[in-house]
Design an enzyme around this catalytic site. Structure first.
Site, PDB file in Angstrom:
ATOM      1  CD1 TRP A 183      -0.277  -1.405   3.227  1.00 52.44           C
ATOM      2  CD2 TRP A 183       0.494   0.689   3.338  1.00 52.44           C
ATOM      3  NE1 TRP A 183       0.443  -1.289   4.397  1.00 52.44           N
ATOM      4  CE2 TRP A 183       0.922   0.001   4.487  1.00 52.44           C
ATOM      5  CE3 TRP A 183       0.859   2.026   3.192  1.00 52.44           C
ATOM      6  CZ2 TRP A 183       1.697   0.589   5.488  1.00 52.44           C
ATOM      7  CZ3 TRP A 183       1.628   2.630   4.178  1.00 52.44           C
ATOM      8  CH2 TRP A 183       2.036   1.909   5.301  1.00 52.44           C
ATOM      9  N   PRO A 189      -2.685  -6.042  -6.065  1.00 52.04           N
ATOM     10  CG  PRO A 189      -3.889  -4.226  -6.930  1.00 52.04           C
ATOM     11  CD  PRO A 189      -3.668  -5.701  -7.105  1.00 52.04           C
ATOM     12  CG  ASP A 190      -2.591  -3.250   0.675  1.00 51.35           C
ATOM     13  OD1 ASP A 190      -2.118  -4.104   1.436  1.00 51.35           O
ATOM     14  OD2 ASP A 190      -3.463  -2.424   1.017  1.00 51.35           O
ATOM     15  N   GLY A 224       6.626  -6.328   1.126  1.00 45.18           N
ATOM     16  CA  GLY A 224       5.806  -6.190   2.330  1.00 45.18           C
ATOM     17  C   GLY A 224       6.626  -6.463   3.574  1.00 45.18           C
ATOM     18  CB  SER A 225       5.589  -7.227   7.024  1.00 41.23           C
ATOM     19  OG  SER A 225       4.870  -8.455   6.935  1.00 41.23           O
ATOM     20  CD  GLU A 271      11.904  -3.065  -1.185  1.00 39.91           C
ATOM     21  OE1 GLU A 271      11.091  -2.534  -0.393  1.00 39.91           O
ATOM     22  OE2 GLU A 271      12.314  -2.538  -2.218  1.00 39.91           O
ATOM     23  CG  LEU A 272      10.982  -9.250   2.942  1.00 39.11           C
ATOM     24  CD1 LEU A 272      11.464 -10.516   3.634  1.00 39.11           C
ATOM     25  CD2 LEU A 272       9.527  -9.363   2.524  1.00 39.11           C
ATOM     26  CB  CYS A 278      10.811  -0.241   1.951  1.00 40.62           C
ATOM     27  SG  CYS A 278       9.159  -0.910   1.719  1.00 40.62           S
ATOM     28  CD  GLU A 306       9.923  -1.612   8.489  1.00 45.73           C
ATOM     29  OE1 GLU A 306      10.299  -1.059   7.442  1.00 45.73           O
ATOM     30  OE2 GLU A 306       9.411  -2.741   8.513  1.00 45.73           O
TER      31      GLU A 306
END
Length: 530
Positions: free
Chosen positions: A170, A195-196, A245-246, A267-268, A301, A399
């Site tokens: 998002w 997509p979110d 995302g996470s 990618e976190l 991020c 985070e």
């Protein structure tokens, strides 16, 4: 100036921004969902009011999307590089031409300031331009030394994976939905994107422009719905999976993909640092650190949550930094001129509030910020600066993903590198020094996938020919550059053997063959052949 997507406020006097229902239906028509699908109502973080209702795709809808994508993919893979190049060069132009609508949608859905929404437009254009120009070269068949020089001729080919499943977040609803798909498509794959839900309209608008640019129908499928159902179905259906995302969710994605023996890139999360060395240009470093910490309200991020300042410049840097932070212009409006917008949701606001309250309760010093601003928007939180943060505090290692940064005094480069690396994450970092050679040396010691020297984050991100991604718990794989497109391909070695086999022949005994090959291997070593 706003676009025509914004309806007359008289349609809903309680909401500042409502996407015109006709426009919302046009975008929703691209979603693979049944005519009587359930719907979800999206609200804007800028006002808290509803903006549009969109359909929810079931797992059966996701399967239909994959079936359609698989049917379209062979025809797409058969198109020439020149045909694909023309489409994505046209898309580059369309994104720039339609940026007002795209900016409005990104702001309405994500709540960020318009300047930071513009970064998404730029990202889409740059990624499209780069891969349109470079894809053919990245994918070109290459020659390699064969087992026996001259007699063995090896070629490596690149084939598309098939249908790539992408699950995008998002926080960058336009760019992360589109830019990961661009190299996948140029490599000859079809794509199924989830997509979110918070960023659905932005993603759909970008996909609409791709089709306007000439992308064939069926090649890019979109499904909407919760991550635990619709998102998981995309992960379970792709021949390759791309997820942003996470870290906890990324681990689940990796497990699901691994069980099916398909590749993935992730990618976190991040706990990124800026290091300001003692010889840094004070003004540039202050401005860069502010951008690094508070772009997109810290919901980036690769933005910064740790600010490491050399003791030789600390007493000059910190007051100047705090004054710049205090001067930031906060606002939620569809216009340029604001430095920071809103957090995206109540959950994000709760996390930020909890981290700051925990730090202050345990002895941290609040230099500025620390308050929600409901007068500006339901989820707006002031840019916040802390000192005295310790490992006992949540914001030291977790985070935050919000406009909160903690400042640390360090004795020198070694201490800064040690602190920057003292985290389970390894996504991005930044070093500020007038001595670029020193900056490169420091950067090489920091365990993050990208390091910017004398820039906040945009230099490494925008250098599209170079890889971008995370180390440690920040991810697996890379986007951008050669790695960003080759990950969507299967390499194939096709070797043709001429004149004689690699086996005893022409009357040679096994023993004689072994002696001849031994001599040949030694000669190849002496000649430097590998």
């Amino acid at each position: 100036m706003t676009s025509e997507i914004i309806a007359d406020p008289e349609l809903d006097p309680t909401a500042t921004y409502v996407v015109d229902p006709k426009r919302a239906r046009q975008l929703a028509a691209r979603v693979v969902a049944s005519p009587r699908a359930e719907t979800f109502t999206r609200t804007s973080p800028m006002t808290g009011a509803p903006i549009a209702s969109l359909p929810v795709s079931t797992e059966a809808d996701v399967q239909r999307a994959f079936a359609s994508a698989r049917a379209a993919q062979p025809r797409w893979a058969a198109t020439s590089h020149e045909q694909r190049r023309r489409i994505f060069r046209r898309f580059h132009d369309l994104v720039l031409e339609h940026q007002v609508e795209l900016l409005d949608l990104v702001q309405i859905e994500a709540g960020k300031a318009r300047l930071h929404a513009f970064e998404e437009v730029l990202d889409c254009a740059i990624a499209s331009r780069h891969y349109a120009a470079k894809a053919e070269g990245y994918l070109r068949t290459t020659k390699h030394l064969g087992a026996v020089p001259v007699l063995s001729q090896a070629r490596m080919l690149r084939h598309p994976k098939g249908v790539v499943g992408i699950v995008s977040p998002w926080n960058y609803p336009l760019s992360l939905a589109i830019t990961d798909a661009i190299p996948a498509l140029l490599a000859g794959n079809a794509v199924v994107l989830r997509p979110d839900q918070q960023g659905s309209l932005s993603a759909l608008a970008g996909i609409e422009l791709l089709h306007e640019a000439g992308l064939p129908e069926g090649v890019f499928q979109v499904v909407l719905g919760p991550g635990r159902s619709t998102g998981q179905a995309v992960v379970d259906g792709g021949d390759y999976v791309c997820f942003t995302g996470s870290t906890p969710t990324g681990r689940s994605v990796a497990e699901s993909a691994s069980k099916r023996l398909v590749g993935y890139s992730l990618e976190l999360g991040g706990k990124n640092s800026v290091y300001v060395a003692d010889d840094a240009d004070l003004g540039r470093a202050v401005d860069g650190a502010v951008r690094s910490c508070f772009a997109s309200a810290g919901q980036l991020c690769i933005s910064t949550e740790r600010l490491l300042v050399h003791e030789g410049i600390y007493d000059r840097f910190v007051p100047a930094f705090v004054e710049r932070v205090k001067a930031l212009r906060l606002g939620t409006a569809l216009e340029y001129g604001y430095d920071m917008g809103s957090l995206v949701s109540q959950d994000q606001l709760d996390t930020v509030t909890r981290h700051v309250a925990d730090a202050v309760a345990k002895g941290a010093t609040l230099l500025t910020g620390g308050n929600a601003r409901p007068d500006l928007g339901p989820f707006v939180y002031e840019p916040t600066v802390l000192t005295g943060v310790t490992s006992a505090m949540l914001c030291r290692d977790e985070e935050t993903f919000g406009p909160v940064v903690s400042i640390y005094r360090v004795a020198g480069d070694d201490a800064a590198v040690a602190l920057a690396n003292d985290t389970e994450y390894g996504l991005n970092s930044s070093v500020w020094t007038k001595d670029t050679a020193r900056g490169r040396r420091i950067a090489a010691r920091i365990k993050t996938g990208t390091v910017n020297v004398n820039e906040a984050y945009a230099a490494a991100w925008g250098s599209m020919g170079a890889p971008m991604g995370g180390m440690k718990d920040s991810g697996v794989g890379r986007r951008h550059g050669a790695e960003g497109i080759l990950k969507y391909t299967e390499s194939q070695n096709v070797t043709v053997q001429h004149l004689m086999p690699i086996a005893p022949s022409m009357g040679l005994s096994d023993e004689r063959y072994a002696k001849v090959m031994t001599l040949g291997v030694r000669l190849m070593k002496a000649a430097g052949l590998s």
